[in-house]
Write a protein that holds these residues in place. Structure first.
Motif, mmCIF file in Angstrom:
data_model
loop_
_atom_site.group_PDB
_atom_site.id
_atom_site.type_symbol
_atom_site.label_atom_id
_atom_site.label_comp_id
_atom_site.label_asym_id
_atom_site.label_seq_id
_atom_site.Cartn_x
_atom_site.Cartn_y
_atom_site.Cartn_z
ATOM 1 N N TYR A 1 -2.445 72.395 31.623
ATOM 2 C CA TYR A 1 -1.384 73.371 31.429
ATOM 3 C C TYR A 1 -1.968 74.668 30.870
ATOM 4 O O TYR A 1 -2.840 74.644 30.002
ATOM 5 C CB TYR A 1 -0.327 72.839 30.464
ATOM 6 C CG TYR A 1 0.688 71.927 31.115
ATOM 7 C CD1 TYR A 1 1.880 72.438 31.614
ATOM 8 C CD2 TYR A 1 0.449 70.560 31.229
ATOM 9 C CE1 TYR A 1 2.822 71.610 32.203
ATOM 10 C CE2 TYR A 1 1.395 69.718 31.822
ATOM 11 C CZ TYR A 1 2.573 70.253 32.309
ATOM 12 O OH TYR A 1 3.489 69.427 32.900
ATOM 13 N N ARG A 2 -1.462 75.797 31.380
ATOM 14 C CA ARG A 2 -1.838 77.119 30.903
ATOM 15 C C ARG A 2 -0.696 77.669 30.061
ATOM 16 O O ARG A 2 0.464 77.657 30.486
ATOM 17 C CB ARG A 2 -2.141 78.071 32.057
ATOM 18 C CG ARG A 2 -3.194 77.567 33.022
ATOM 19 C CD ARG A 2 -3.585 78.643 34.026
ATOM 20 N NE ARG A 2 -2.421 79.303 34.616
ATOM 21 C CZ ARG A 2 -1.769 78.832 35.673
ATOM 22 N NH1 ARG A 2 -2.138 77.706 36.236
ATOM 23 N NH2 ARG A 2 -0.730 79.501 36.170
ATOM 24 N N TRP A 3 -1.033 78.182 28.883
ATOM 25 C CA TRP A 3 -0.002 78.630 27.950
ATOM 26 C C TRP A 3 0.498 80.020 28.294
ATOM 27 O O TRP A 3 -0.283 80.901 28.655
ATOM 28 C CB TRP A 3 -0.537 78.597 26.517
ATOM 29 C CG TRP A 3 -0.883 77.212 26.097
ATOM 30 C CD1 TRP A 3 -2.128 76.670 25.962
ATOM 31 C CD2 TRP A 3 0.030 76.157 25.811
ATOM 32 N NE1 TRP A 3 -2.049 75.353 25.601
ATOM 33 C CE2 TRP A 3 -0.737 75.015 25.502
ATOM 34 C CE3 TRP A 3 1.419 76.064 25.782
ATOM 35 C CZ2 TRP A 3 -0.147 73.800 25.171
ATOM 36 C CZ3 TRP A 3 1.999 74.856 25.455
ATOM 37 C CH2 TRP A 3 1.223 73.746 25.158
ATOM 38 N N GLY A 4 1.797 80.205 28.172
ATOM 39 C CA GLY A 4 2.424 81.497 28.394
ATOM 40 C C GLY A 4 3.259 81.891 27.197
ATOM 41 O O GLY A 4 3.116 81.346 26.103
ATOM 42 N N LEU B 1 21.359 79.823 13.517
ATOM 43 C CA LEU B 1 20.094 79.699 14.223
ATOM 44 C C LEU B 1 20.102 80.577 15.457
ATOM 45 O O LEU B 1 21.122 80.676 16.149
ATOM 46 C CB LEU B 1 19.831 78.249 14.643
ATOM 47 C CG LEU B 1 19.592 77.216 13.540
ATOM 48 C CD1 LEU B 1 20.911 76.702 12.972
ATOM 49 C CD2 LEU B 1 18.780 76.042 14.064
ATOM 50 N N GLY B 2 18.982 81.221 15.733
ATOM 51 C CA GLY B 2 18.865 82.051 16.914
ATOM 52 C C GLY B 2 17.450 82.017 17.455
ATOM 53 O O GLY B 2 16.556 81.401 16.864
ATOM 54 N N GLU B 3 17.248 82.677 18.590
ATOM 55 C CA GLU B 3 15.935 82.712 19.222
ATOM 56 C C GLU B 3 15.574 84.140 19.605
ATOM 57 O O GLU B 3 16.449 84.929 19.976
ATOM 58 C CB GLU B 3 15.916 81.839 20.483
ATOM 59 C CG GLU B 3 16.087 80.357 20.228
ATOM 60 C CD GLU B 3 16.055 79.553 21.515
ATOM 61 O OE1 GLU B 3 15.971 80.183 22.596
ATOM 62 O OE2 GLU B 3 16.115 78.310 21.438
ATOM 63 N N LEU B 4 14.273 84.441 19.527
ATOM 64 C CA LEU B 4 13.745 85.705 20.024
ATOM 65 C C LEU B 4 12.523 85.410 20.879
ATOM 66 O O LEU B 4 11.640 84.649 20.461
ATOM 67 C CB LEU B 4 13.330 86.622 18.867
ATOM 68 C CG LEU B 4 14.435 87.416 18.172
ATOM 69 C CD1 LEU B 4 13.826 88.278 17.076
ATOM 70 C CD2 LEU B 4 15.176 88.286 19.167
ATOM 71 N N PRO B 5 12.448 85.990 22.075
ATOM 72 C CA PRO B 5 11.289 85.742 22.936
ATOM 73 C C PRO B 5 10.034 86.383 22.374
ATOM 74 O O PRO B 5 10.088 87.359 21.614
ATOM 75 C CB PRO B 5 11.684 86.388 24.264
ATOM 76 C CG PRO B 5 12.651 87.458 23.876
ATOM 77 C CD PRO B 5 13.407 86.913 22.700
ATOM 78 N N ASP B 6 8.885 85.819 22.753
ATOM 79 C CA ASP B 6 7.618 86.452 22.428
ATOM 80 C C ASP B 6 7.529 87.794 23.143
ATOM 81 O O ASP B 6 8.324 88.104 24.031
ATOM 82 C CB ASP B 6 6.447 85.565 22.862
ATOM 83 C CG ASP B 6 6.346 84.301 22.023
ATOM 84 O OD1 ASP B 6 6.910 84.280 20.918
ATOM 85 O OD2 ASP B 6 5.717 83.336 22.483
ATOM 86 N N ALA C 1 4.532 76.628 29.174
ATOM 87 C CA ALA C 1 3.259 76.260 29.782
ATOM 88 C C ALA C 1 3.521 75.883 31.233
ATOM 89 O O ALA C 1 4.608 75.423 31.591
ATOM 90 C CB ALA C 1 2.610 75.091 29.040
ATOM 91 N N VAL C 2 2.511 76.080 32.076
ATOM 92 C CA VAL C 2 2.645 75.773 33.499
ATOM 93 C C VAL C 2 1.359 75.108 33.970
ATOM 94 O O VAL C 2 0.256 75.447 33.511
ATOM 95 C CB VAL C 2 2.936 77.049 34.316
ATOM 96 C CG1 VAL C 2 1.816 78.071 34.162
ATOM 97 C CG2 VAL C 2 3.179 76.721 35.784
ATOM 98 N N ALA C 3 1.501 74.129 34.865
ATOM 99 C CA ALA C 3 0.337 73.412 35.394
ATOM 100 C C ALA C 3 0.483 73.251 36.900
ATOM 101 O O ALA C 3 1.584 73.046 37.418
ATOM 102 C CB ALA C 3 0.197 72.040 34.733
ATOM 103 N N ALA C 4 -0.652 73.334 37.595
ATOM 104 C CA ALA C 4 -0.685 73.051 39.027
ATOM 105 C C ALA C 4 -0.866 71.553 39.231
ATOM 106 O O ALA C 4 -1.689 70.920 38.558
ATOM 107 C CB ALA C 4 -1.819 73.830 39.683
ATOM 108 N N LEU C 5 -0.090 70.978 40.141
ATOM 109 C CA LEU C 5 -0.184 69.554 40.450
ATOM 110 C C LEU C 5 -0.771 69.375 41.843
ATOM 111 O O LEU C 5 -0.475 70.142 42.754
ATOM 112 C CB LEU C 5 1.193 68.890 40.385
ATOM 113 C CG LEU C 5 1.996 69.068 39.100
ATOM 114 C CD1 LEU C 5 3.298 68.296 39.187
ATOM 115 C CD2 LEU C 5 1.190 68.623 37.887
#
Length: 326
Positions: free
Chosen positions: A313-316, A121-126, A160-164
């Protein structure tokens, strides 16, 4: 040319390579400390069904001309990894053409086959991250090359990132539920309960491919690590039983946090509990000065995607998990 990683000479170059690839600076003492925490020798074995078990790893590098490293690759398994599985990581310096990395993947695959693994198993970034730069090489081109060599995409995990802020609505948990934290709960053996909750809920998480470690190893990683706080483990409880959790970890920036995991037992799903837990966590985090929350969600986890979207949340960018089966 590909060669094995040499601790005596490669630590500085590896620290520089990993620092360039990721958002945080990696130091030589950190690398040495990580290695010192691992067993000195591999202890790979097989179970009664002939599947690979135990623990071990391989590390390969693609050296440059001046003592630098153009790329680094490693494959490993921990004792709790599912039988037959190996995880892997390949990191390259910026601007490397995808084809230059294939010998590293070949080296990992050769070691995996020799060890008797069933899959790698491995990962590749978008493609483009939040910084607008690619992570080392062109992920789309490399993904295509690896798909042509027998890999398949198993999952797509997105950030994802959200402002609190102080205007967050109050959580509305289902009737009879009590929202608390691990630091203040009166539930019996709460950490043991959480370990069982993780075990049950991770089965339904399409972004999870590993196996849950035993209690002590899990506790050290999920609760007792350097980023863990018991008052940032937010629980939903019914009659003394923990039925849901949201766990947040600290980040170097005290105004930010990482929401590491949210899980709800099956019989309590579909009642808005995940949203209530996340709101409960967010409001408490704001009280601690947190203003930004980061998380990751598997794109196929429709319910959690919807919950996060509703909470702002905003998707990245994210990463795709690749699997090579032998």
């Amino acid at each position: 040319m590909i060669r094995p990683f040499l601790p005596a000479v490669d630590y500085p170059a590896l620290a520089e390579l990993l620092s360039a690839e990721g958002p945080a600076t990696v130091t030589v003492p950190e690398l040495r400390e990580r290695d010192a925490a691992l067993p000195d020798a591999d202890e790979l074995s097989t179970d009664q069904r002939g599947r690979l078990t135990g623990h071990g790893r391989v590390r390969l590098v693609q050296p440059g001309l001046h003592g630098d490293l153009l790329a680094f690759a490693t494959a490993w398994r921990a004792p709790w990894t599912p039988p037959g599985d190996l995880a892997s990581l390949v990191v390259s310096a910026p601007g490397r053409a995808p084809a230059w990395l294939l010998p590293l993947y070949d080296g990992l695959e050769q070691w995996a086959r020799g060890a008797g693994a069933s899959r790698l198993l491995g990962e590749l970034p978008d493609g483009l991250g939040e910084s607008g730069h690619t992570h080392g090489t062109c992920p789309a081109d490399l993904t295509g090359l690896l798909l042509g060599r027998g890999y398949r995409v198993d999952a797509h995990v997105r950030s994802a990132v959200a402002a609190l802020g102080p205007d967050l609505p109050a959580p509305q948990p289902p009737p009879g539920l009590h929202l608390d934290t691990l630091a203040t709960t009166t539930a019996a053996e709460p950490e043991r309960q959480l370990h069982r909750l993780y075990r049950e809920t991770l089965r339904d998480n399409p972004g999870f491919a590993d196996a849950l470690p035993g209690f002590e190893a899990w506790r050290a990683e999920a609760l007792g690590g350097p980023d863990g706080r018991l008052d940032w483990v937010f629980t939903a409880e019914y009659a003394g039983r923990i039925v849901g959790v949201t766990v947040a970890h600290t980040l170097p920036d005290p105004r930010a946090c990482r929401v590491d995991y949210t899980g709800v037992l099956r019989q309590w799903r579909g009642r808005g509990l995940a949203r209530a837990l996340k709101l409960h966590a967010a409001r408490r985090l704001v009280e601690h000065g947190v203003r930004t929350a980061h998380t990751e969600v598997e794109a196929g986890n429709a319910r959690m995607v919807a919950v996060n979207k509703a909470l702002g949340y905003r998707w990245g960018a994210g990463h795709r998990r690749l699997v090579k089966e032998f």
